[in-house]
Scaffold this motif. Structure first.
Motif, PDB file in Angstrom:
ATOM      1  N   PHE A 210       0.821  -1.210   0.000  1.00 51.89           N
ATOM      2  CA  PHE A 210       0.000   0.000   0.000  1.00 51.89           C
ATOM      3  C   PHE A 210       0.856   1.261   0.000  1.00 51.89           C
ATOM      4  CE2 PHE A 210      -2.246   3.380   2.228  1.00 51.89           C
ATOM      5  CZ  PHE A 210      -3.404   3.464   1.483  1.00 51.89           C
ATOM      6  N   MET A 211       1.819   1.347   0.912  1.00 51.47           N
ATOM      7  CA  MET A 211       2.606   2.571   1.053  1.00 51.47           C
ATOM      8  C   MET A 211       3.551   2.791  -0.127  1.00 51.47           C
ATOM      9  SD  MET A 211       1.617   4.236   3.655  1.00 51.47           S
ATOM     10  CE  MET A 211       2.933   5.442   3.755  1.00 51.47           C
ATOM     11  N   LEU A 212       4.282   1.755  -0.518  1.00 48.54           N
ATOM     12  CA  LEU A 212       5.229   1.929  -1.628  1.00 48.54           C
ATOM     13  C   LEU A 212       4.503   2.071  -2.962  1.00 48.54           C
ATOM     14  CD1 LEU A 212       7.962  -0.608  -0.510  1.00 48.54           C
ATOM     15  CD2 LEU A 212       8.101   1.886  -0.437  1.00 48.54           C
ATOM     16  N   GLY A 213       3.330   1.477  -3.064  1.00 46.21           N
ATOM     17  CA  GLY A 213       2.548   1.586  -4.294  1.00 46.21           C
ATOM     18  C   GLY A 213       1.869   2.931  -4.472  1.00 46.21           C
ATOM     19  N   SER A 214       1.805   3.723  -3.410  1.00 42.70           N
ATOM     20  CA  SER A 214       1.108   5.007  -3.504  1.00 42.70           C
ATOM     21  C   SER A 214       1.822   5.991  -4.437  1.00 42.70           C
ATOM     22  CB  SER A 214       0.932   5.616  -2.118  1.00 42.70           C
ATOM     23  OG  SER A 214       2.176   5.814  -1.503  1.00 42.70           O
TER      24      SER A 214
END
Length: 160
Positions: free
Chosen positions: A48-52
């Motif tokens: 979730f965080m790196l894909g943002s």
């Protein structure tokens, strides 16, 4: 960033495998592996965080464009510059706040607070927040600069 985003998207595969394994073991043997909760938490949080940042690059994030629909092109651009400035400010603020905690966690080799026998080290996971915010801020800066210089907005990840 394009390749990195696609690589990060692959984190969903071990997440699926872990959840399916945990569910099947729980259903068949009535016993859930102790490691699956935390591993799924780490994988999904990282995904979730790196894909943002990749989502921001692709312009796939949620945007409320009720106001910009009625504005002339010049004001749409000004509004877009303002929106990117807000994203940049928030991302840089989160970096400023999260780096000291991640550093402390690294120095003490922090372990999980879930008190399970698995008890993995989580210091590396604390770095996901500032790293992902650095990627988001870089993308927001590039988008804002392109808007200021009047370059056409790139959508669909045409460059980066």
């Amino acid at each position: 960033m394009q390749r990195f985003g696609k690589l990060v998207s692959l984190l969903i595969l071990p997440l699926i495998v872990g959840i399916v394994y945990s569910s099947l073991k729980s259903y068949i043997y009535n016993e859930t592996p102790i490691w699956t909760f935390e591993v799924s938490l780490f994988l999904y949080g990282s995904f979730f965080m790196l894909g943002s940042a990749y989502c921001h690059l692709q312009k796939k994030h949620v945007a409320v464009d009720v106001l910009s629909h009625y504005l002339p092109p010049k004001w749409k651009r000004i509004l877009a510059i303002f929106a990117e400035a807000v994203v940049l400010f928030v991302a840089l603020t989160i970096i400023w706040v999260s780096v000291p905690g991640a550093w402390r966690s690294t120095l003490m080799r922090e372990r999980s607070t879930h008190q399970t026998p698995f008890n993995p080290e989580v210091w590396w996971y604390r770095w996901i927040i500032p790293v992902s915010c650095a990627l988001i801020s870089w993308q927001a800066f590039k988008d804002m600069l392109a808007l200021i210089l009047g370059r056409p907005e790139k959508t669909g990840g045409e460059a980066s």
